[in-house]
Design an enzyme around this catalytic site. Structure first.
Site, PDB file in Angstrom:
ATOM      1  N   SER A 246      -8.473   3.637  -4.602  1.00 27.37           N
ATOM      2  CA  SER A 246      -7.253   3.015  -4.387  1.00 27.37           C
ATOM      3  C   SER A 246      -6.949   1.779  -3.728  1.00 27.37           C
ATOM      4  O   SER A 246      -8.050   1.522  -2.999  1.00 27.37           O
ATOM      5  CB  SER A 246      -6.173   4.004  -4.351  1.00 27.37           C
ATOM      6  OG  SER A 246      -5.973   4.405  -3.166  1.00 27.37           O
ATOM      7  N   LYS A 247      -5.919   1.411  -3.769  1.00 32.67           N
ATOM      8  CA  LYS A 247      -5.330   0.703  -2.943  1.00 32.67           C
ATOM      9  C   LYS A 247      -5.670   0.780  -1.316  1.00 32.67           C
ATOM     10  O   LYS A 247      -6.086   0.076  -0.458  1.00 32.67           O
ATOM     11  CB  LYS A 247      -4.006  -0.213  -3.244  1.00 32.67           C
ATOM     12  CG  LYS A 247      -3.702  -1.571  -2.603  1.00 32.67           C
ATOM     13  CD  LYS A 247      -2.163  -1.909  -3.003  1.00 32.67           C
ATOM     14  CE  LYS A 247      -1.475  -2.363  -1.767  1.00 32.67           C
ATOM     15  NZ  LYS A 247      -0.368  -2.389  -2.015  1.00 32.67           N
TER      16      LYS A 247
END
Ligand code: ZN
Length: 323
Positions: free
Chosen positions: A247-248
């Site tokens: 994920s970011k």
């Protein structure tokens, strides 16, 4: 086909079935490899059934959003050769429909204002979905600023996931009444998704298993609002070697858009499709053609995670070499 620069065009792909699928990213950053896999899975499931595939930007949480991210996501989808039907849908534009659904639930006493603060709920018991709301405000609440919660019951809610099998949860004892509009007035993800999927006629939701916990709450909302329930397919989450979801937040970079083929092939490998060696020198269009014709989601049955270690090349680089 539609594209970011031509967002009012109608799709030209043959749609021989009633299937409607969707990809619904939040504009919190550019498309990373994990979200590319999500897009590929939902796209192949729709295209293999000659259905429609919609793109919906879930822009209902402005504090978490990053300016320009929606355009970056759409540009990446276009660069990777995705073709979507109709204009891109921006979830924020359905606020009147979200508010109408919220009002329906309030009018029927299926939802109620809750003034509890985070601190008030700090001692609440925890269930599989987090803190279990103890029902403090069910009978009434004097607070000025309130969230809105949906009433739940102890009836078991069950769905048969296409990959993960039968899932059951009793909302009231295991999760409690849940927030459908936050104290600061934002429509909660659960309600927005359910209203939008119904508005857009989505027949199957294909997404990562990390969101599977939300599904029973969404099914409960569909029942209370009188919507048809779509089918569900939750595919394995893509993880770093240490098991953390890509994920970011865990540092996954935006995917490169100048050369889509290596990561497209890696995404197919992540979905346990087995692209032939010859595709390594094929065009993006040829890769898609093979992937649609050979899409076999059943290879993912029962799988919950895929580590990027098992994939060809480096999927975390901004500039991956050709395989
Ligand atoms: Zn409360």
């Amino acid at each position: 086909m539609s594209s970011p620069s031509d967002s009012s065009a109608t799709g030209t792909i043959a749609t021989a079935s009633q299937y409607v699928g969707r990809f619904a990213p939040s504009p919190t950053g550019p498309l990373h490899f994990g979200s590319l896999v999500a897009a590929v899975a939902s796209y192949l499931q729709a295209r293999a059934q000659e259905g429609r595939w919609l793109v919906r930007i879930e822009d209902i949480d402005p504090p978490r959003e990053q300016p320009g991210a929606a355009d970056l996501i759409l540009a990446a989808l276009e660069a990777y050769g995705f073709e979507w039907h109709g204009p891109v849908i921006y979830q924020g534009q359905s606020r009147p429909e979200h508010d109408a659904a919220l009002q329906t639930l309030l009018d029927r006493d299926l939802a109620y204002p809750c003034g509890c603060s985070r601190k008030d709920l700090a001692d609440a018991p925890r269930g599989p979905l987090g803190a279990i709301y103890p029902g403090t405000c069910r009978a009434g609440c004097d607070a000025q600023e309130t969230a809105i919660r949906l009433r739940t019951t102890d009836e078991p809610i069950t769905f048969d996931d296409a990959l993960q099998g039968l899932q059951t949860l009793r909302l009231e004892p295991e999760s409690g009444d849940f927030v459908i509009r936050s104290r600061d007035g934002l429509i909660a993800y659960q309600l927005a998704v359910v209203v939008d999927d119904a508005l857009q006629g989505v027949t199957e939701v294909v997404r990562g298993i990390d969101i599977m916990d939300s599904t029973v709450r969404q099914i409960w909302l569909q029942r209370l609002l009188g919507y048809d329930a779509p089918g569900y397919m939750h595919f394995p989450v893509i993880t770093h070697p240490d098991g953390d979801k890509l994920s970011k937040l865990t540092g996954a970079p935006g995917i490169p858009t100048d050369e889509p083929r290596p990561l497209l092939l890696a995404a197919l490998a992540a979905l346990r499709q087995d692209p032939p060696k010859s595709l390594e020198t094929a065009s993006t269009r040829e890769i898609w053609q093979w992937a649609i014709e050979n899409w076999s989601p059943n290879l993912l049955i029962g799988m919950t995670a895929v580590s990027i270690e098992t994939l060809p090349g480096n999927v975390l680089t901004d500039d991956p070499p050709m395989p």
